[in-house]
Design an enzyme around this catalytic site. Structure first.
Site, PDB file in Angstrom:
ATOM      1  N   HIS A  70      55.377 -38.501  31.715  1.00 20.65           N
ATOM      2  CA  HIS A  70      54.349 -38.011  32.622  1.00 20.65           C
ATOM      3  C   HIS A  70      53.230 -37.290  31.872  1.00 20.65           C
ATOM      4  CE1 HIS A  70      55.577 -33.817  32.102  1.00 20.65           C
ATOM      5  NE2 HIS A  70      56.817 -34.260  32.125  1.00 20.65           N
ATOM      6  N   GLY A  71      52.076 -37.179  32.518  1.00 18.21           N
ATOM      7  CA  GLY A  71      50.973 -36.424  31.947  1.00 18.21           C
ATOM      8  C   GLY A  71      51.283 -34.942  31.847  1.00 18.21           C
ATOM      9  N   SER A  91      51.771 -31.182  32.320  1.00 19.05           N
ATOM     10  CA  SER A  91      51.910 -30.342  33.508  1.00 19.05           C
ATOM     11  C   SER A  91      51.376 -28.943  33.216  1.00 19.05           C
ATOM     12  CB  SER A  91      53.380 -30.253  33.930  1.00 19.05           C
ATOM     13  OG  SER A  91      54.088 -29.377  33.070  1.00 19.05           O
ATOM     14  N   ARG A 151      55.520 -34.300  38.940  1.00 17.67           N
ATOM     15  CA  ARG A 151      54.668 -34.679  37.811  1.00 17.67           C
ATOM     16  C   ARG A 151      54.850 -36.134  37.407  1.00 17.67           C
ATOM     17  NH1 ARG A 151      58.504 -30.879  36.310  1.00 17.67           N
ATOM     18  NH2 ARG A 151      59.777 -31.196  34.428  1.00 17.67           N
ATOM     19  N   HIS A 153      60.552 -38.096  31.774  1.00 18.69           N
ATOM     20  CA  HIS A 153      60.306 -36.846  31.075  1.00 18.69           C
ATOM     21  C   HIS A 153      60.688 -37.004  29.607  1.00 18.69           C
ATOM     22  CE1 HIS A 153      59.927 -34.711  34.981  1.00 18.69           C
ATOM     23  NE2 HIS A 153      60.780 -35.642  35.361  1.00 18.69           N
ATOM     24  N   GLY A 154      60.317 -36.019  28.822  1.00 21.65           N
ATOM     25  CA  GLY A 154      60.623 -36.111  27.401  1.00 21.65           C
ATOM     26  C   GLY A 154      62.089 -36.377  27.138  1.00 21.65           C
ATOM     27  N   GLU A 206      64.157 -34.379  34.386  1.00 23.83           N
ATOM     28  CA  GLU A 206      64.201 -33.675  33.119  1.00 23.83           C
ATOM     29  C   GLU A 206      65.531 -32.939  32.988  1.00 23.83           C
ATOM     30  OE1 GLU A 206      63.872 -33.304  30.137  1.00 23.83           O
ATOM     31  OE2 GLU A 206      61.775 -32.730  29.842  1.00 23.83           O
ATOM     32  N   ARG A 235      67.297 -28.738  20.786  1.00 21.28           N
ATOM     33  CA  ARG A 235      67.176 -30.083  20.219  1.00 21.28           C
ATOM     34  C   ARG A 235      68.482 -30.771  19.877  1.00 21.28           C
ATOM     35  NH1 ARG A 235      62.737 -33.069  20.625  1.00 21.28           N
ATOM     36  NH2 ARG A 235      63.314 -34.117  18.709  1.00 21.28           N
TER      37      ARG A 235
END
Length: 251
Positions: A12-13, A15, A63, A185-186, A90, A118
């Protein structure tokens, strides 16, 4: 049997909380103006490739749905079905949710911060029960099962739900020859890449997917990616954007 369809992945772009460098997770902020522009540019890239999806999957969060809407408007095909799926949400960042990354890095130290943020198996401490209850009452999660809103989650947990979604939904459509767009999402897209490309733990931990850059997968008849890792429609811009994400600490 038809040739397999093509799968296009899009984060998504930007947020409002991305712009503030906060852990967004399951919060539901709107796109910024820059995020809307990213979605429009992604739509223009798809148009230049003559790629019009037959189905669009998004997460339950606005989003991704707004990114899909803007993109389809640019394509001039707003009637393409858009199907929200909580499995593409997400990751829940637990107690980190809403926190400023820089402040948390300073507070926790780099090793703990990296492990929670991570690593493949690491999960932050759970969010407070009051925050969890508030999220479950929010419009984005109305009618969804309890597992759609968890108190915390590892990337491994995201992979488990995304793998089920791949087998139950995406594989079927691709085998039928459909072209499919997933706006996620990422972390949900990193999880999907883990499934598609059979990434190792280390590979998925180091993978960064930038906002607004379409990533295309073409498949062999047995649904193996023709190019491991897929192909960005604008590879130079995507590599530059991914490097910026990595420099900021990762997706």
């Amino acid at each position: 049997m038809p040739a397999p369809g093509t799968l296009l992945l899009l984060r998504h772009g930007q947020s409002a909380l991305n712009a503030q460098d906060r852990f967004t997770g399951l919060l539901d902020p709107p796109l910024t103006r820059a995020g809307e522009e990213e979605a429009a540019r992604a739509g223009a890239l798809l148009a230049s490739e003559a790629f019009v999806p037959e189905t669009v999957y998004t997460s339950a969060l606005s989003r991704t749905r707004d990114t899909a809407r803007i993109l389809l408007d640019v394509l001039g095909d707003p009637e393409v079905p858009v199907v929200p799926a909580w499995e593409l949400n997400e990751r829940s960042y637990g107690s980190l949710t809403g926190g400023l990354r820089e402040e948390l890095l300073s507070e926790l130290g780099p090793e703990v911060f990296h492990f929670w943020r991570r690593s493949y198996y690491g999960a932050p401490p759970p969010m407070p029960s009051s925050q969890l209850a508030e999220l479950r009452r929010s419009p984005a999660f109305a009618g969804l099962p309890p597992e759609a809103v968890q108190a915390t989650e590892s990337l491994c947990g995201v992979v488990k739900r995304v793998r089920i979604f791949w087998h139950q939904h995406l594989r079927r459509r691709l085998r039928a020859g459909e072209d499919v767009l997933v706006v996620g999402h990422g972390n949900s897209l990193r999880a999907l890449c883990r499934v598609l490309d059979r990434l190792s733990d280390a590979e998925v931990e180091s993978l960064n997917i930038p906002t607004g850059h379409p990533l295309l997968y073409r498949f062999t008849p047995d649904l193996a990616p023709m190019v491991r890792g897929g192909e960005y429609l604008n590879p130079l811009a995507a590599r530059t954007a991914a490097a910026l994400v990595a420099a900021a600490g990762g997706t």
